[in-house]
Write an enzyme that holds these catalytic residues in place. Structure first.
Site, PDB file in Angstrom:
ATOM      1  N   ALA A 172      -2.572  -3.198   5.046  1.00 58.04           N
ATOM      2  CA  ALA A 172      -3.563  -3.503   4.573  1.00 58.04           C
ATOM      3  C   ALA A 172      -4.758  -3.412   5.890  1.00 58.04           C
ATOM      4  O   ALA A 172      -4.583  -3.589   7.057  1.00 58.04           O
ATOM      5  CB  ALA A 172      -2.727  -5.119   5.309  1.00 58.04           C
ATOM      6  N   HIS A 231      -6.677 -11.524   5.542  1.00 59.84           N
ATOM      7  CA  HIS A 231      -6.925 -12.488   4.690  1.00 59.84           C
ATOM      8  C   HIS A 231      -5.827 -11.667   2.932  1.00 59.84           C
ATOM      9  O   HIS A 231      -6.493 -11.159   2.942  1.00 59.84           O
ATOM     10  CB  HIS A 231      -8.296 -12.700   4.245  1.00 59.84           C
ATOM     11  CG  HIS A 231      -8.495 -14.099   3.460  1.00 59.84           C
ATOM     12  ND1 HIS A 231      -9.581 -15.203   4.111  1.00 59.84           N
ATOM     13  CD2 HIS A 231      -8.192 -14.033   2.002  1.00 59.84           C
ATOM     14  CE1 HIS A 231      -9.583 -15.727   3.279  1.00 59.84           C
ATOM     15  NE2 HIS A 231      -8.362 -15.927   1.928  1.00 59.84           N
ATOM     16  N   HIS A 280      -4.694 -10.858   0.464  1.00 60.26           N
ATOM     17  CA  HIS A 280      -4.915 -10.311  -1.048  1.00 60.26           C
ATOM     18  C   HIS A 280      -4.618  -9.191  -1.186  1.00 60.26           C
ATOM     19  O   HIS A 280      -3.698  -8.485  -0.920  1.00 60.26           O
ATOM     20  CB  HIS A 280      -6.758  -9.602  -0.962  1.00 60.26           C
ATOM     21  CG  HIS A 280      -6.482  -8.674  -0.202  1.00 60.26           C
ATOM     22  ND1 HIS A 280      -6.349  -8.322   1.531  1.00 60.26           N
ATOM     23  CD2 HIS A 280      -6.821  -7.078   0.291  1.00 60.26           C
ATOM     24  CE1 HIS A 280      -6.064  -6.981   2.000  1.00 60.26           C
ATOM     25  NE2 HIS A 280      -6.280  -6.603   1.058  1.00 60.26           N
ATOM     26  N   HIS A 295      14.680  -8.002 -22.274  1.00 58.23           N
ATOM     27  CA  HIS A 295      13.920  -7.280 -22.179  1.00 58.23           C
ATOM     28  C   HIS A 295      12.241  -7.783 -22.043  1.00 58.23           C
ATOM     29  O   HIS A 295      11.947  -8.225 -23.431  1.00 58.23           O
ATOM     30  CB  HIS A 295      14.084  -6.137 -23.585  1.00 58.23           C
ATOM     31  CG  HIS A 295      13.958  -5.020 -23.577  1.00 58.23           C
ATOM     32  ND1 HIS A 295      13.748  -3.822 -22.568  1.00 58.23           N
ATOM     33  CD2 HIS A 295      12.484  -4.304 -24.274  1.00 58.23           C
ATOM     34  CE1 HIS A 295      12.486  -2.820 -22.721  1.00 58.23           C
ATOM     35  NE2 HIS A 295      11.986  -2.897 -24.117  1.00 58.23           N
TER      36      HIS A 295
END
Lengths: 341, 341
Positions: free
Chosen positions: B169, B173, B175, B249
């Site tokens: 990351a 923030h 996302h 499924h």
């Protein structure tokens, strides 16, 4: 030790990929918190189990280069190979599973896991080795691959090196690792399959063709010696990834002569020093890809060493898609390396 | 921008694996040096381009949940999807290569790379979202996968999330990312092939069989809701790796209803909170595996989310062999997670 703590190979029922479940590894001395993206001059001399005089801290050596009047597991060596104290695989009795669940397929974690302690003094940078010392490391790989391959239960011997905590090194003192396993690892299976398909189709070794094309093109050539070449591969997973290969076709690293090992050491040191200059001493891994244990000379396979700098982390995209995003085209990486070497 | 800076897919001539060469990515704001193995409460509010009021710092939104009287790219939203400012792939004109070198095979890096900004306030921990907010994130995935899949040039849409710098990351923030590509990624190709081979042989979905066996056995079950199950997979690459699947499924995530998305959000939050407790807020990735774009309902494939905590680094052994060493057996991981959830 209970059976539950023994290592195990397990196969994913969907993709077929194998993993090694190695409960003992969690005890080894490493925490992610201390990882550094760059390797540095080693600290922690005081407690280093790989320093001369600390031989009692490692299992009995399986190979050593030592002064004539010294004894195994004592001082006076310049290179030692010892079993890994925190092995991923073990020389346990069974190689094949007793249970034959073919859906959740597991096999005993048989294998041998050794550590090559590359010099007696406490240094962490491979470039700090002399050409002769580096040659001796390459020869130790050769001799241990040959020795471990002679066990009919071993189908493959993997040699690799982690430099810097970001690359997974848990101890700073220069060392490599060797893992002998009863199966050929997935990444080598994929290379052998691709190379074999190419050979069947074209009648030539795909690595020989890569070398010929890159020598003609020039843009991805990083460095050369008489018998070896360092290339930025056409489709590198990692920025500044570099492959080192013999120019002449050869499927097995074990055929390396002492003289060629000296030449290879010189080229490896130049390339690693170049990476240090371009990337300011990055953490990196390198690993050997060679033919399976006891394989004949294969016309389709070509041994090589892959050097993988750790300049970015694999993230959700890489783990989820299997595709690596590389921000540096190999043509640019090779150019930068050539300029600073 | 010169052509040299455009992204490109390249195929390794030996193994056949694809990589993405994305020169623009090197400009994005991230350095390895600042990586932390644990995610933390977010700092850096001042310059955060994902916060409310900073909409001018992102490209125009392609999807948003906003108050009725607000305008696109202005404040008043609770979730936004925007093109990635530092894309790995781009909506360039060509999908197929002009040159047909089949040895060094390259294709234009066509695709779409979007960012899901999961909430307006500056938080970094997915568990800090309410169940409703998490449901909206899952629905944004569904709606963007459907929208991007409608482009006939896109063959697959990958959804993934990086939590913590160690997991890749680059911004704190909250996302997620969505990448639409003109090929199905290698990891999904491998799953589809394995699942198809199993279906051909057994006449059943391999994921349905995993669920049935694990429900009967119980040791690897992490958590359940009415329609979903969280499992520690039999052969996990990563310690505490967890898969979340629909019990019934279904090959395509896009069929997820709003109500089921709410149920899935509750289960996901419980599992992620459990990982936070067991591993003290680890960095982790999760990613969605679903059927290819515009695929019919496939009898052999079963969509799922894989959660991959970053507790150890892939090192020379993993990169060289393709085998992952995992120190925590999934049966133990599931037990610890069950106890602390």
């Amino acid at each position: 030790m209970s059976d539950a703590a023994l290592p195990e190979y397990r196969r994913d029922p969907v993709s077929g990929r194998w993993v090694v479940i190695a409960p003992e590894r969690s005890a080894r001395p490493m925490t992610l918190a201390h990882a550094e993206p760059h390797h540095r001059d080693a600290d922690g001399r005081a407690e280093c189990p790989f320093c001369e005089g600390m031989e009692h801290d490692t299992p009995h050596e399986t190979y050593a280069l030592r002064a004539p009047d010294t004894v195994p597991d004592g001082p006076g060596w310049r290179l030692r190979v010892v079993p890994n104290k925190f092995p991923a695989v073990r020389p346990i009795a069974e190689v094949v599973a007793k249970s034959r669940d073919t859906f959740f397929e597991a096999r005993p974690g048989f294998g041998r896991h050794e550590v090559v302690i590359e010099c007696a003094r406490h240094v962490s940078d491979p470039v700090a080795l002399s050409d002769d010392e580096f040659r001796d490391v390459l020869l130790a790989y050769r001799d241990r691959v040959a020795a471990l391959s002679s066990d009919p239960r071993c189908e493959y011997v993997t040699v690799f090196k982690n430099v810097g905590a970001e690359a997974g090194a848990s101890l700073a003192h220069l060392h490599s690792q060797i893992v002998a396993t009863p199966m050929v690892p997935d990444a080598v299976v994929a290379e052998l399959a691709g190379a074999n398909a190419y050979y069947t189709r074209e009648g030539r070794c795909v690595f020989c063709d890569i070398i010929a094309r890159d020598l003609a093109d020039g843009r991805r050539v990083v460095a050369e010696s008489t018998h070896f070449i360092a290339l930025a591969p056409f489709a590198p997973r990692f920025a500044y990834e570099t492959w080192v290969l013999p120019k002449e076709h050869d499927s097995r690293y074990e055929t390396l002569t002492d003289i060629r090992a000296g030449e290879l050491a010189g080229l490896m040191r130049r390339v690693l020093a170049g990476l240090d200059r371009v990337l300011r001493s990055p953490a990196y891994n390198y690993y050997l890809h060679t033919g399976p244990a006891r394989s004949a000379a294969l016309p389709h396979y070509h041994w090589h060493i892959e050097i993988a700098p750790r300049t970015a982390r694999a993230a959700g995209f890489e783990w989820g898609s299997g595709w690596f995003i590389n921000a540096v085209p190999p043509e640019r990486a090779a150019e930068e390396l050539r300029e600073l070497m």
